[in-house]
Design a protein around this motif. Structure first.
Motif, PDB file in Angstrom:
ATOM      1  N   ALA A 158       0.824  -1.216   0.000  1.00  0.00           N
ATOM      2  CA  ALA A 158       0.000   0.000   0.000  1.00  0.00           C
ATOM      3  C   ALA A 158       0.853   1.259   0.000  1.00  0.00           C
ATOM      4  CB  ALA A 158      -0.925  -0.007   1.214  1.00  0.00           C
ATOM      5  N   ALA A 159       2.007   1.221   0.661  1.00  0.00           N
ATOM      6  CA  ALA A 159       2.874   2.404   0.719  1.00  0.00           C
ATOM      7  C   ALA A 159       3.403   2.762  -0.663  1.00  0.00           C
ATOM      8  CB  ALA A 159       4.030   2.167   1.688  1.00  0.00           C
ATOM      9  N   SER A 160       3.716   1.769  -1.465  1.00  0.00           N
ATOM     10  CA  SER A 160       4.189   2.033  -2.829  1.00  0.00           C
ATOM     11  C   SER A 160       3.091   2.681  -3.662  1.00  0.00           C
ATOM     12  CB  SER A 160       4.647   0.733  -3.491  1.00  0.00           C
ATOM     13  OG  SER A 160       5.774   0.203  -2.830  1.00  0.00           O
ATOM     14  N   LYS A 161       1.867   2.234  -3.487  1.00  0.00           N
ATOM     15  CA  LYS A 161       0.747   2.824  -4.224  1.00  0.00           C
ATOM     16  C   LYS A 161       0.525   4.271  -3.808  1.00  0.00           C
ATOM     17  CE  LYS A 161      -1.569  -1.631  -4.697  1.00  0.00           C
ATOM     18  NZ  LYS A 161      -2.780  -2.434  -4.423  1.00  0.00           N
ATOM     19  N   LEU A 162       0.618   4.550  -2.514  1.00  0.00           N
ATOM     20  CA  LEU A 162       0.440   5.917  -2.035  1.00  0.00           C
ATOM     21  C   LEU A 162       1.546   6.826  -2.559  1.00  0.00           C
ATOM     22  CD1 LEU A 162      -1.047   7.960  -0.243  1.00  0.00           C
ATOM     23  CD2 LEU A 162       0.401   7.194   1.659  1.00  0.00           C
ATOM     24  N   ALA A 163       2.776   6.304  -2.630  1.00  0.00           N
ATOM     25  CA  ALA A 163       3.926   7.112  -3.054  1.00  0.00           C
ATOM     26  C   ALA A 163       3.783   7.615  -4.481  1.00  0.00           C
ATOM     27  CB  ALA A 163       5.210   6.304  -2.910  1.00  0.00           C
ATOM     28  N   ILE A 164       2.998   6.955  -5.285  1.00  0.00           N
ATOM     29  CA  ILE A 164       2.775   7.389  -6.662  1.00  0.00           C
ATOM     30  C   ILE A 164       1.956   8.680  -6.692  1.00  0.00           C
ATOM     31  CG2 ILE A 164       1.593   6.737  -8.808  1.00  0.00           C
ATOM     32  CD1 ILE A 164       2.461   3.780  -7.819  1.00  0.00           C
ATOM     33  N   PHE A 165       1.149   8.883  -5.671  1.00  0.00           N
ATOM     34  CA  PHE A 165       0.273  10.046  -5.619  1.00  0.00           C
ATOM     35  C   PHE A 165       0.854  11.190  -4.786  1.00  0.00           C
ATOM     36  CE2 PHE A 165      -2.395   6.494  -6.699  1.00  0.00           C
ATOM     37  CZ  PHE A 165      -3.275   7.018  -7.645  1.00  0.00           C
ATOM     38  N   CYS A 166       1.467  10.889  -3.674  1.00  0.00           N
ATOM     39  CA  CYS A 166       1.886  11.950  -2.764  1.00  0.00           C
ATOM     40  C   CYS A 166       3.119  11.512  -1.984  1.00  0.00           C
ATOM     41  CB  CYS A 166       0.740  12.322  -1.813  1.00  0.00           C
ATOM     42  SG  CYS A 166       0.077  10.914  -0.891  1.00  0.00           S
ATOM     43  N   THR A 167       3.631  12.421  -1.188  1.00  0.00           N
ATOM     44  CA  THR A 167       4.882  12.165  -0.489  1.00  0.00           C
ATOM     45  C   THR A 167       4.645  11.559   0.889  1.00  0.00           C
ATOM     46  OG1 THR A 167       4.927  14.406   0.427  1.00  0.00           O
ATOM     47  CG2 THR A 167       6.036  14.049  -1.684  1.00  0.00           C
ATOM     48  N   PRO A 209      -3.127  15.061  -5.799  1.00  0.00           N
ATOM     49  CA  PRO A 209      -3.030  13.611  -5.942  1.00  0.00           C
ATOM     50  C   PRO A 209      -3.417  12.835  -4.687  1.00  0.00           C
ATOM     51  CG  PRO A 209      -1.154  14.681  -6.952  1.00  0.00           C
ATOM     52  CD  PRO A 209      -1.883  15.736  -6.193  1.00  0.00           C
ATOM     53  N   ARG A 210      -3.197  13.411  -3.507  1.00  0.00           N
ATOM     54  CA  ARG A 210      -3.624  12.723  -2.278  1.00  0.00           C
ATOM     55  C   ARG A 210      -5.155  12.580  -2.269  1.00  0.00           C
ATOM     56  NH1 ARG A 210      -0.545  11.960   2.439  1.00  0.00           N
ATOM     57  NH2 ARG A 210       0.931  13.564   1.721  1.00  0.00           N
ATOM     58  N   ILE A 211      -5.842  13.619  -2.725  1.00  0.00           N
ATOM     59  CA  ILE A 211      -7.298  13.543  -2.847  1.00  0.00           C
ATOM     60  C   ILE A 211      -7.685  12.468  -3.863  1.00  0.00           C
ATOM     61  CG2 ILE A 211      -9.366  14.797  -3.558  1.00  0.00           C
ATOM     62  CD1 ILE A 211      -7.983  17.360  -2.528  1.00  0.00           C
ATOM     63  N   ALA A 212      -6.936  12.406  -4.971  1.00  0.00           N
ATOM     64  CA  ALA A 212      -7.208  11.368  -5.979  1.00  0.00           C
ATOM     65  C   ALA A 212      -7.025   9.977  -5.387  1.00  0.00           C
ATOM     66  CB  ALA A 212      -6.291  11.563  -7.182  1.00  0.00           C
ATOM     67  N   HIS A 213      -5.966   9.781  -4.623  1.00  0.00           N
ATOM     68  CA  HIS A 213      -5.734   8.484  -3.973  1.00  0.00           C
ATOM     69  C   HIS A 213      -6.897   8.136  -3.052  1.00  0.00           C
ATOM     70  CE1 HIS A 213      -4.157   5.874  -0.710  1.00  0.00           C
ATOM     71  NE2 HIS A 213      -3.473   5.302  -1.681  1.00  0.00           N
ATOM     72  N   PHE A 214      -7.398   9.117  -2.331  1.00  0.00           N
ATOM     73  CA  PHE A 214      -8.510   8.899  -1.408  1.00  0.00           C
ATOM     74  C   PHE A 214      -9.779   8.484  -2.154  1.00  0.00           C
ATOM     75  CE2 PHE A 214     -12.208  10.734   0.845  1.00  0.00           C
ATOM     76  CZ  PHE A 214     -12.135  10.008   2.035  1.00  0.00           C
ATOM     77  N   LEU A 215     -10.009   9.062  -3.338  1.00  0.00           N
ATOM     78  CA  LEU A 215     -11.260   8.853  -4.058  1.00  0.00           C
ATOM     79  C   LEU A 215     -11.236   7.647  -4.996  1.00  0.00           C
ATOM     80  CD1 LEU A 215     -12.148  12.547  -5.003  1.00  0.00           C
ATOM     81  CD2 LEU A 215     -13.148  11.159  -3.172  1.00  0.00           C
ATOM     82  N   LEU A 216     -10.090   7.316  -5.557  1.00  0.00           N
ATOM     83  CA  LEU A 216     -10.028   6.283  -6.586  1.00  0.00           C
ATOM     84  C   LEU A 216     -10.241   4.887  -6.004  1.00  0.00           C
ATOM     85  CD1 LEU A 216      -7.017   7.524  -8.740  1.00  0.00           C
ATOM     86  CD2 LEU A 216      -9.410   7.377  -9.466  1.00  0.00           C
ATOM     87  N   PRO A 217     -10.855   3.990  -6.785  1.00  0.00           N
ATOM     88  CA  PRO A 217     -11.083   2.609  -6.332  1.00  0.00           C
ATOM     89  C   PRO A 217      -9.853   1.733  -6.559  1.00  0.00           C
ATOM     90  CG  PRO A 217     -12.062   2.909  -8.488  1.00  0.00           C
ATOM     91  CD  PRO A 217     -11.506   4.259  -8.096  1.00  0.00           C
ATOM     92  N   ILE A 218      -8.797   2.006  -5.806  1.00  0.00           N
ATOM     93  CA  ILE A 218      -7.534   1.293  -5.955  1.00  0.00           C
ATOM     94  C   ILE A 218      -7.523   0.096  -5.001  1.00  0.00           C
ATOM     95  CG2 ILE A 218      -5.017   1.460  -5.791  1.00  0.00           C
ATOM     96  CD1 ILE A 218      -5.368   4.510  -6.180  1.00  0.00           C
ATOM     97  N   GLY A 268      -4.927   1.163   1.060  1.00  0.00           N
ATOM     98  CA  GLY A 268      -4.597   1.596   2.405  1.00  0.00           C
ATOM     99  C   GLY A 268      -4.972   3.047   2.663  1.00  0.00           C
ATOM    100  N   SER A 269      -4.368   3.621   3.686  1.00  0.00           N
ATOM    101  CA  SER A 269      -4.678   4.981   4.115  1.00  0.00           C
ATOM    102  C   SER A 269      -4.063   6.017   3.180  1.00  0.00           C
ATOM    103  CB  SER A 269      -4.146   5.210   5.529  1.00  0.00           C
ATOM    104  OG  SER A 269      -4.190   6.576   5.884  1.00  0.00           O
ATOM    105  N   SER A 270      -4.732   7.185   3.071  1.00  0.00           N
ATOM    106  CA  SER A 270      -4.177   8.321   2.333  1.00  0.00           C
ATOM    107  C   SER A 270      -3.282   9.189   3.220  1.00  0.00           C
ATOM    108  CB  SER A 270      -5.303   9.173   1.736  1.00  0.00           C
ATOM    109  OG  SER A 270      -6.081   8.417   0.830  1.00  0.00           O
ATOM    110  N   ASP A 271      -3.114   8.802   4.472  1.00  0.00           N
ATOM    111  CA  ASP A 271      -2.188   9.437   5.419  1.00  0.00           C
ATOM    112  C   ASP A 271      -2.457  10.936   5.577  1.00  0.00           C
ATOM    113  OD1 ASP A 271      -0.166   9.658   7.260  1.00  0.00           O
ATOM    114  OD2 ASP A 271       1.475   9.554   5.802  1.00  0.00           O
ATOM    115  N   TRP A 272      -3.699  11.259   5.928  1.00  0.00           N
ATOM    116  CA  TRP A 272      -4.056  12.672   6.078  1.00  0.00           C
ATOM    117  C   TRP A 272      -3.365  13.320   7.268  1.00  0.00           C
ATOM    118  CZ3 TRP A 272      -5.913  15.087   2.152  1.00  0.00           C
ATOM    119  CH2 TRP A 272      -6.653  14.387   1.198  1.00  0.00           C
ATOM    120  N   SER A 273      -2.906  12.550   8.236  1.00  0.00           N
ATOM    121  CA  SER A 273      -2.218  13.140   9.386  1.00  0.00           C
ATOM    122  C   SER A 273      -0.896  13.786   8.994  1.00  0.00           C
ATOM    123  CB  SER A 273      -1.973  12.078  10.464  1.00  0.00           C
ATOM    124  OG  SER A 273      -1.092  11.073   9.994  1.00  0.00           O
ATOM    125  N   TYR A 274      -0.330  13.363   7.860  1.00  0.00           N
ATOM    126  CA  TYR A 274       0.928  13.943   7.368  1.00  0.00           C
ATOM    127  C   TYR A 274       0.685  15.036   6.340  1.00  0.00           C
ATOM    128  CZ  TYR A 274       5.564  14.271   5.234  1.00  0.00           C
ATOM    129  OH  TYR A 274       6.774  14.735   4.764  1.00  0.00           O
TER     130      TYR A 274
END
Length: 237
Positions: free
Chosen positions: A114-123, A193-202, A206-212
């Motif tokens: 999941a971390a690799s997938k998130l990294a494609i969208f945001c830091t 892109p973090r918003i896109a990660h949150f919305l897309l049916p991937i 995992g989490s979009s890590d909004w705390s960061y």
């Protein structure tokens, strides 16, 4: 409105290259899998070059709220245009990251991490330490904005001929300061892109890590303001 449209197009193009190179390196069964950090840094730099070249004549090629805010602080850009530019940049980054998801969709499905997938969208930070991560983003953005102000001086925006020096500046930042946080140095590039990660049916995203999420927004904003202040004081009559 044409300027706002080209801010959208330019930022979307930036993300197609940037998110695209990260996807190429991190996702399973991609031909660029495990290409490494230098490949990622060059992909982002080429994205900056292409995006600036495309949008410079129409919008000034800000492509980054940090650049827009710095130019506005210095009186080179109208405050009335700031909301539209920031919205276009964020929406463009959102759209560009969705294009990458479409292009790499089978590879997202073939990747479990999941971390690799998130990294494609945001830091995300290599070592999670909010204060230090904030300072890293501040420093990286200060270097970016300070450099861009000299590249663009005395103009109010970037021109097509500035595309290569700005791309090399971003390449240098990635190679030298990018390790701790993945060098967002651009609030729109991370938030959209973090918003896109949150919305897309991937699958298994995992989490979009909004705390960061505040770090790559607030750090660049403060770094931008500090760079504008430094540039202003160095050029007082």
């Amino acid at each position: 409105m044409q300027a706002v449209l080209y801010e959208f197009i330019g930022t979307a193009m930036l993300m197609v290259f940037g998110s695209g190179v990260v996807a190429n390196v991190l996702l399973n069964k991609s031909k660029g899998s495990n290409g490494g950090w230098i490949v990622i840094a060059f992909g982002w730099a080429i994205g900056v070059f292409t995006a600036v070249f495309i949008s410079a004549a129409k919008s000034g090629a800000h492509l980054n709220p940090a650049i827009t805010l710095a130019l506005t602080f210095l009186g080179r850009f109208s405050w009335s245009m700031v909301p539209a530019y920031l919205a276009a940049q964020t929406a463009g980054a959102f759209a560009g990251s969705i294009v990458v998801w479409i292009a790499y969709r089978p590879h997202f499905n073939a990747t479990e991490d999941a971390a690799s997938k998130l990294a494609i969208f945001c830091t995300a930070p290599a070592i999670r330490s909010m204060g230090n991560n904030f300072l890293t983003e501040l420093i990286g953005t200060f270097v970016l904005v300070f450099g861009v102000l000299y590249i663009a001086a005395p103009k109010a925006s970037l021109g097509a001929l500035d595309a290569l020096p700005v791309a090399l500046l971003v390449l240098g930042i990635g190679l030298s300061l990018g390790g701790p946080t993945g060098y967002a140095i651009n609030p729109a590039r991370d938030l959209g892109p973090r918003i896109a990660h949150f919305l897309l049916p991937i699958k298994g995203k995992g989490s979009s890590d909004w705390s960061y999420a505040w770090v790559p927004v607030l750090g660049p904003a403060v770094g931008s303001a500090m760079a504008a202040m430094a540039y202003h004081f160095l050029h007082l009559p």
